[in-house]
Motif scaffolding. Structure first.
Motif, short mmCIF file in Angstrom:
data_model
loop_
_atom_site.label_atom_id
_atom_site.label_comp_id
_atom_site.label_asym_id
_atom_site.label_seq_id
_atom_site.Cartn_x
_atom_site.Cartn_y
_atom_site.Cartn_z
N ALA A 5 73.25 21.13 -7.29
CA ALA A 5 72.00 21.30 -6.54
C ALA A 5 72.06 20.46 -5.26
O ALA A 5 72.67 19.40 -5.24
N PRO A 6 71.42 20.94 -4.19
CA PRO A 6 71.43 20.16 -2.95
C PRO A 6 70.62 18.88 -3.09
O PRO A 6 69.68 18.81 -3.86
N VAL A 7 71.03 17.88 -2.34
CA VAL A 7 70.27 16.65 -2.24
C VAL A 7 69.64 16.67 -0.85
O VAL A 7 70.33 16.67 0.16
N TYR A 8 68.32 16.71 -0.82
CA TYR A 8 67.59 16.75 0.44
C TYR A 8 67.46 15.35 1.02
O TYR A 8 67.27 14.39 0.29
N ASN A 9 67.55 15.27 2.35
CA ASN A 9 67.24 14.01 3.03
C ASN A 9 66.20 14.25 4.13
O ASN A 9 65.78 13.31 4.79
N ASP A 10 65.81 15.50 4.32
CA ASP A 10 64.77 15.90 5.27
C ASP A 10 63.65 16.54 4.46
O ASP A 10 63.81 17.63 3.91
N PHE A 11 62.53 15.84 4.37
CA PHE A 11 61.46 16.32 3.50
C PHE A 11 60.86 17.63 3.99
O PHE A 11 60.43 18.47 3.19
N GLU A 12 60.83 17.83 5.29
CA GLU A 12 60.30 19.08 5.85
C GLU A 12 61.16 20.26 5.38
O GLU A 12 60.64 21.32 5.07
N GLN A 13 62.47 20.06 5.29
CA GLN A 13 63.36 21.13 4.82
C GLN A 13 63.07 21.44 3.35
O GLN A 13 63.10 22.60 2.94
N LEU A 14 62.79 20.43 2.57
CA LEU A 14 62.43 20.65 1.17
C LEU A 14 61.17 21.52 1.09
O LEU A 14 61.10 22.46 0.30
N ILE A 15 60.18 21.23 1.93
CA ILE A 15 58.94 22.02 1.94
C ILE A 15 59.22 23.45 2.38
O ILE A 15 58.73 24.41 1.77
#
Length: 167
Positions: A5-15
């Motif tokens: 699974a990807p690890v997000y570091n940009d919260f906007e991208q997660l949204i």
């Protein structure tokens, strides 16, 4: 399970991914920096509406014949704990920590300090800002609240919460 699974570091991208057809329900997020912890006083008792919702959900489970005998009310945590952090963009974000461990730690510390909530809160804050994150590669497991419905996705950062922190 999460190794691919990807690890997000940009919260906007997660949204964005959450709103897309990908429909991210649970994600791993790596904050750039944890700035502080906020503790906000909350209701001290469960509302009748919340209790009824939980009780109805418990009755949907057919595992037990008489769910009324299984259903019991736990003490409501009178505080909300939140991490304030930055993501890779430098934008400051806030996530509620919705993890049973922080509640259990609060109750344990309150008992240790003879019912002194202020001392218990300071102890929890200290532990979560030192032992839980100092010199560790912290990741949050983030999701959104189940009251949004199975198919409705979180619409903003405020709909997300931190399930757990992992060193």
């Amino acid at each position: 399970m999460l190794e691919n699974a990807p690890v997000y570091n940009d919260f906007e991208q997660l949204i964005i991914d959450n709103k897309s057809d990908r429909g991210i329900l649970l994600a791993t997020f790596k904050p750039s920096a944890i700035i502080r912890m906020e503790i906000v006083e909350d209701d001290r008792e469960w509302s009748a509406e919340k209790l009824e919702k939980v009780k109805l959900r418990s009755k949907q489970n057919k595992l037990f014949e008489d769910n009324d005998k299984v259903f019991s009310v736990v003490s409501k945590l009178p505080y909300k704990f939140k991490y304030v952090f930055t993501d890779v963009t430098g934008r400051e974000r806030t996530l509620t920590i919705n993890d049973w461990e922080i509640g259990a730690l609060f109750w344990k510390e309150e008992k240790r300090f003879g019912g002194d909530e202020a001392k218990a809160l300071e102890s929890v804050k200290h532990m979560y800002l030192t032992q839980h994150i100092k010199d560790r590669d912290v990741h949050f497991f983030c999701g959104h609240h189940p009251i949004l419905g199975q198919h409705e996705r979180a619409k903003s950062v405020h709909d997300h919460w931190c399930v757990h922190t992992a060193p």
